[in-house]
Motif scaffolding. Structure first.
Motif, short mmCIF file in Angstrom:
data_model
loop_
_atom_site.label_atom_id
_atom_site.label_comp_id
_atom_site.label_asym_id
_atom_site.label_seq_id
_atom_site.Cartn_x
_atom_site.Cartn_y
_atom_site.Cartn_z
N GLU A 71 36.41 22.18 35.61
CA GLU A 71 36.89 21.80 34.28
C GLU A 71 38.13 20.92 34.38
OE1 GLU A 71 38.24 23.61 29.95
OE2 GLU A 71 37.58 24.99 31.52
N PRO A 72 38.07 19.70 33.84
CA PRO A 72 39.21 18.80 33.87
C PRO A 72 40.14 19.03 32.67
CG PRO A 72 37.36 17.66 32.92
CD PRO A 72 36.87 19.04 33.29
N ALA A 73 41.30 18.40 32.73
CA ALA A 73 42.21 18.40 31.59
C ALA A 73 41.63 17.49 30.51
CB ALA A 73 43.59 17.90 32.01
N VAL A 74 42.02 17.74 29.28
CA VAL A 74 41.63 16.87 28.18
C VAL A 74 42.20 15.47 28.47
CG1 VAL A 74 41.87 16.45 25.70
CG2 VAL A 74 41.64 18.79 26.54
N PRO A 75 41.40 14.41 28.27
CA PRO A 75 41.92 13.07 28.52
C PRO A 75 43.18 12.80 27.71
CG PRO A 75 39.56 12.98 28.10
CD PRO A 75 40.02 14.38 27.80
N ALA A 76 44.11 12.07 28.31
CA ALA A 76 45.34 11.72 27.62
C ALA A 76 45.02 10.83 26.43
CB ALA A 76 46.28 11.01 28.58
N GLY A 77 45.78 10.98 25.38
CA GLY A 77 45.61 10.16 24.19
C GLY A 77 45.49 11.00 22.94
N GLU A 78 45.39 10.32 21.82
CA GLU A 78 45.20 10.99 20.54
C GLU A 78 43.74 10.84 20.16
OE1 GLU A 78 47.97 10.22 17.44
OE2 GLU A 78 49.60 9.85 18.85
#
Length: 152
Positions: A71-78
């Motif tokens: 499981e990756p981190a949520v992609p950066a950004g809004e």
């Protein structure tokens, strides 16, 4: 920490506010898209497919698919939307499909064989695509990132 295995970018033809990622082997999908499509719900999982409700009626969206080993981190950004789902994929490949346009030619490779995958999908550009599709067909205003990893 999860590692990225591969990334693939592909355009998605959206029509009637909908599109799907469906198992490449249609014979393994009990109900083919667009049957059972639920308008208004950003992401809905069905056996062998993932349905997406778009903010724009007819357009070409941008899709980035990432395959991870965990499981990756949520992609950066809004992000305008974020959702999680599970998909069983018998072929190891998916294909994007429009409501009326049907399947897109490009295969999305998950693995070499069958598997159960967790997916996080984020999306941006929903307000812009809603406004722009009132005037005509647009390209790339709505952007999706789908992060897949093996479901433990």
């Amino acid at each position: 920490m999860a590692s990225l295995i591969r990334r693939q970018e592909c355009p998605v033809n959206v029509d009637h506010n909908g599109w799907a990622l469906q198992d490449f082997d249609d014979t393994q999908v009990p109900v083919l898209f667009p049957e059972g499509f639920e308008g208004g719900t950003f992401l809905t999982g069905h056996p062998g497919r993932l349905d997406f409700y778009s903010a724009g009626h007819t357009h070409t969206a941008s899709l980035t698919v990432e395959i991870w080993d965990g499981e990756p981190a949520v992609p950066a950004g809004e992000w305008d939307e974020e959702a999680l789902a599970i998909i069983v994929c018998s072929s190891g490949k998916l294909r994007a499909r429009g409501m009326a346009a049907g399947p897109m030619p490009e295969a999305i490779e998950l693995s070499d064989g069958p598997g159960v995958w967790a997916v996080r999908v984020v999306c941006t550009g929903r307000d812009a695509v809603f406004a722009q599709t009132q005037q005509g067909v647009v390209h790339g205003a709505e952007r999706y990132i789908a992060q897949f990893w093996p479901n433990a």
